[in-house]
Design an enzyme around this catalytic site. Structure first.
Site, PDB file in Angstrom:
ATOM      1  N   SER A  74       1.012  -1.198  -0.140  1.00 32.04           N
ATOM      2  CA  SER A  74      -0.030  -0.038   0.081  1.00 32.04           C
ATOM      3  C   SER A  74       0.917   1.124  -0.005  1.00 32.04           C
ATOM      4  O   SER A  74       2.037   1.252   0.438  1.00 32.04           O
ATOM      5  CB  SER A  74      -0.862  -0.152   1.229  1.00 32.04           C
ATOM      6  OG  SER A  74      -1.660  -1.105   1.059  1.00 32.04           O
TER       7      SER A  74
HETATM    8  N1  SAH Z   1      -1.230  -3.734   3.763  1.00 26.33           N
HETATM    9  C1  SAH Z   1      -0.655  -4.551   2.757  1.00 26.33           C
HETATM   10  C2  SAH Z   1      -1.218  -4.337   1.393  1.00 26.33           C
HETATM   11  C3  SAH Z   1      -1.536  -5.760   1.007  1.00 26.33           C
HETATM   12  S1  SAH Z   1      -2.692  -5.568  -0.729  1.00 26.33           S
HETATM   13  C4  SAH Z   1       0.862  -4.028   2.625  1.00 26.33           C
HETATM   14  O1  SAH Z   1       1.328  -3.145   3.303  1.00 26.33           O
HETATM   15  O2  SAH Z   1       1.516  -4.708   2.033  1.00 26.33           O
HETATM   16  C5  SAH Z   1      -3.927  -6.415  -0.021  1.00 26.33           C
HETATM   17  C6  SAH Z   1      -3.631  -7.896   0.269  1.00 26.33           C
HETATM   18  O3  SAH Z   1      -4.991  -8.480   0.485  1.00 26.33           O
HETATM   19  C7  SAH Z   1      -3.201  -8.656  -0.798  1.00 26.33           C
HETATM   20  O4  SAH Z   1      -2.097  -9.531  -0.426  1.00 26.33           O
HETATM   21  C8  SAH Z   1      -4.344  -9.898  -0.788  1.00 26.33           C
HETATM   22  O5  SAH Z   1      -3.729 -11.033  -1.219  1.00 26.33           O
HETATM   23  C9  SAH Z   1      -5.085  -9.837   0.583  1.00 26.33           C
HETATM   24  N2  SAH Z   1      -6.322 -10.400   0.404  1.00 26.33           N
HETATM   25  C10 SAH Z   1      -7.305 -10.027  -0.591  1.00 26.33           C
HETATM   26  N3  SAH Z   1      -8.269 -10.760  -0.274  1.00 26.33           N
HETATM   27  C11 SAH Z   1      -8.115 -11.382   1.115  1.00 26.33           C
HETATM   28  C12 SAH Z   1      -9.014 -12.265   1.972  1.00 26.33           C
HETATM   29  N4  SAH Z   1     -10.322 -12.645   1.493  1.00 26.33           N
HETATM   30  N5  SAH Z   1      -8.675 -12.744   2.988  1.00 26.33           N
HETATM   31  C13 SAH Z   1      -7.190 -12.412   3.349  1.00 26.33           C
HETATM   32  N6  SAH Z   1      -6.400 -11.478   2.602  1.00 26.33           N
HETATM   33  C14 SAH Z   1      -6.769 -11.205   1.218  1.00 26.33           C
END
Ligand code: SAH
Length: 224
Positions: A74
């Site tokens: 993010s």
């Molecule tokens: N805050 C994170 C951003 C990750 S992007 C950072 O700082 O890197 C969002 C993440 O949510 C992705 O890795 C994706 O795989 C995850 N995601 C999407 N749907 C999900 C679900 N139902 N349960 C758990 N994780 C999920």
């Protein structure tokens, strides 16, 4: 880990140095982030260790970057904004994070709360996130490979929840696992029309407050 090589990587040099991080903090301040503890975390968490080495020179730009598996780390402003919105309203003891990704948001948030539970559906991402969090010496996080759509009932209810991917509408399971007085920060809506929302559970109702337009990857159901 440990030893001189790891120390140099954590401290950062050149484009990942303290001055580069200070510039990012200054930028977030100008964009309206006020919380000193949140700005402090942005300054102190080495974001470059959460991205591929080839991208580390861009780690302190205020932008999302690819982390593999079609996902992104993010944007720092968004991490700061969500963390600030979550903390407003008093101290947090039991917090759920959905969408660990590379673990950057986890590293920013963990020291600001008592216990953090973090759930991710893509196993290789979770594995790397765990390693980095361990490397940073952060100890109050429990991880789980699973579907965050259903929350994590074992440790519920939570007084804070932060979701890093966007559902079309907020899953009932998450609202059900929220304590009275607890708040849930979540981007809601289809790609191109998402809104960051804070839900606060009251005795008789759930309050909704819109925090502005955002762009997140979708919250998907199931695991891989
Ligand atoms: N805050 C994170 C951003 C990750 S992007 C950072 O700082 O890197 C969002 C993440 O949510 C992705 O890795 C994706 O795989 C995850 N995601 C999407 N749907 C999900 C679900 N139902 N349960 C758990 N994780 C999920």
């Amino acid at each position: 880990m440990g030893g001189p090589v790891a120390d140099v990587r954590l401290a950062g040099i050149g484009m990942t140095s303290a001055r580069t991080r200070d510039r990012l903090v200054q930028r977030l301040r100008e964009q309206g982030i006020r919380s000193p503890e949140v700005l402090d975390r942005i300054r102190n968490v080495p974001r470059h260790i959460f991205v591929d080495e080839a991208l580390s020179s861009r780690a302190y730009e205020d932008t999302a970057l690819p982390i593999g598996h079609g996902q992104t780390i993010s944007q720092p402003y968004i991490v700061a904004r969500m963390t600030e919105a979550l903390l407003e309203g008093g101290p947090l003891f039991n917090v759920l994070e959905v969408g660990t990704g590379c673990g950057y948001q986890t590293a920013v948030l963990a020291p600001l709360v008592d216990k953090l539970y973090s759930i991710e559906r893509i196993e290789p991402l979770l594995k790397r996130a765990k390693e980095r969090i361990r490397e940073l010496g952060v100890k109050n996080v429990r991880f789980r490979h699973g579907d965050g759509y259903r929350g994590w009932p074992t440790h519920a209810p939570y007084d804070g929840m932060l979701v890093a991917a966007a559902p079309l509408r907020v899953p009932d399971a998450l609202l059900e696992q929220l304590k009275v007085g607890g708040r849930l920060i979540v981007p809601v809506g289809p790609e191109g029309a998402q809104e960051l929302v804070r839900f606060t559970r009251r005795e008789q109702k759930i309050e909704r407050q819109n925090l502005g337009p955002v762009a997140f990857v979708p919250l998907l159901e199931g695991t891989t």
